[in-house]
Design a protein around this motif. Sequence first.
Motif, PDB file in Angstrom:
ATOM      1  N   GLU A   1       0.811  -1.223   0.000  1.00 43.82           N
ATOM      2  CA  GLU A   1       0.000   0.000   0.000  1.00 43.82           C
ATOM      3  C   GLU A   1       0.840   1.267   0.000  1.00 43.82           C
ATOM      4  O   GLU A   1       0.532   2.236  -0.693  1.00 43.82           O
ATOM      5  N   PHE A   2       1.915   1.286   0.753  1.00 43.96           N
ATOM      6  CA  PHE A   2       2.703   2.509   0.871  1.00 43.96           C
ATOM      7  C   PHE A   2       4.005   2.454   0.077  1.00 43.96           C
ATOM      8  O   PHE A   2       4.828   3.358   0.169  1.00 43.96           O
TER       9      PHE A   2
ATOM     10  N   LEU B   1      -4.002  15.820  -7.589  1.00 47.18           N
ATOM     11  CA  LEU B   1      -4.266  15.523  -9.004  1.00 47.18           C
ATOM     12  C   LEU B   1      -3.398  14.355  -9.481  1.00 47.18           C
ATOM     13  O   LEU B   1      -3.869  13.489 -10.227  1.00 47.18           O
ATOM     14  N   PHE B   2      -2.142  14.349  -9.054  1.00 44.64           N
ATOM     15  CA  PHE B   2      -1.274  13.222  -9.385  1.00 44.64           C
ATOM     16  C   PHE B   2      -1.837  11.928  -8.801  1.00 44.64           C
ATOM     17  O   PHE B   2      -1.810  10.871  -9.445  1.00 44.64           O
ATOM     18  N   GLN B   3      -2.355  12.006  -7.577  1.00 45.57           N
ATOM     19  CA  GLN B   3      -2.900  10.819  -6.923  1.00 45.57           C
ATOM     20  C   GLN B   3      -4.039  10.197  -7.735  1.00 45.57           C
ATOM     21  O   GLN B   3      -4.231   8.984  -7.735  1.00 45.57           O
TER      22      GLN B   3
ATOM     23  N   ARG C   1      -1.066   4.442  -5.888  1.00 47.50           N
ATOM     24  CA  ARG C   1      -1.470   5.700  -5.260  1.00 47.50           C
ATOM     25  C   ARG C   1      -0.280   6.385  -4.605  1.00 47.50           C
ATOM     26  O   ARG C   1      -0.054   7.579  -4.779  1.00 47.50           O
ATOM     27  N   SER C   2       0.481   5.604  -3.835  1.00 47.89           N
ATOM     28  CA  SER C   2       1.630   6.208  -3.155  1.00 47.89           C
ATOM     29  C   SER C   2       2.676   6.666  -4.162  1.00 47.89           C
ATOM     30  O   SER C   2       3.255   7.752  -4.033  1.00 47.89           O
TER      31      SER C   2
ATOM     32  N   PHE D   1       3.860  12.868   3.157  1.00 44.76           N
ATOM     33  CA  PHE D   1       2.603  13.517   2.782  1.00 44.76           C
ATOM     34  C   PHE D   1       1.681  12.528   2.064  1.00 44.76           C
ATOM     35  O   PHE D   1       0.462  12.551   2.242  1.00 44.76           O
ATOM     36  N   SER D   2       2.275  11.644   1.269  1.00 42.20           N
ATOM     37  CA  SER D   2       1.507  10.595   0.603  1.00 42.20           C
ATOM     38  C   SER D   2       0.838   9.681   1.631  1.00 42.20           C
ATOM     39  O   SER D   2      -0.323   9.287   1.464  1.00 42.20           O
TER      40      SER D   2
END
Length: 265
Positions: free
Chosen positions: A17-18, A143-145, A155-156, A176-177
């Motif tokens: 996930e990260f 927006l990048f996410q 996502r990360s 921050f992510s």
Amino acid sequence: MNYLQSIILAIIEGITEFLPISSTGHMIIASSFMGISHQEFTKLFTVVIQLGTILSVVILYFKRFFQSIDFYFKLIAAFIPAVVFGLLFSKKIDALMENPVTVAISLLVGGIILLKVDEWFSTKTEVASQENITYLTAVKIGLFQCLAMIPGVSRSGASIVGGMSQKLSRTTAAEFSFFLAVPTMLGATVKKCYDYYKEGFVLTHEQINLLIIGNVVGFVVALLAIKTFIGYLSKNGFKAFGYYRITIGVALLVIHFFIQKLDVI
């Protein structure tokens, strides 16, 4: 889905996930190999167990979540693009989640990008703390996410690259992510549960147990993954993740087209 399958998926979620390698992509691959990717409960499970992983962020960065009201406003600003795009394209996103080829191509392209990220942005670092992130920067990262709505993008990875493009250091962008994951995953979970019940599905007692187990396992694994990732990233950058994504992407494409050829024969 059985208990062993739920634990395997939760471990994958907690590890990936990260990391910038796409948790959704890996769970689609794993659930496809297990033959459960098309089950509606599997789609719900892969979203809901993210609650366990975001809890790990809250625990590890507990003090950061009480540093200022401004901190929350920045997270909201970064979260808004995901709300808009998620509401507009939710059905198309669900359809893409059933396609391993989409995941493979996303992994491959994302891997190539990660090989170049440090070269593109590492010399442009100016923001070394969360307090110096502006609202405009937060929106741009959000927006990048949104690119991560394409399965396999990560996502990360998308939000970290977005942060580095705005002159954040690798560590600041990664943290921050992590923080942005909390409202994003919470919102995705609420919407997925709503859609699940809206379509007439009702959770059984066994399915509730599977979700509980998945969240607990995901929480424990994510705790270890976050600490390891931050330490590795600050010293080594993204290249290893890029090579990993490319390898998995190519392997998945080869397997997919080989199986298709066998079916034709």
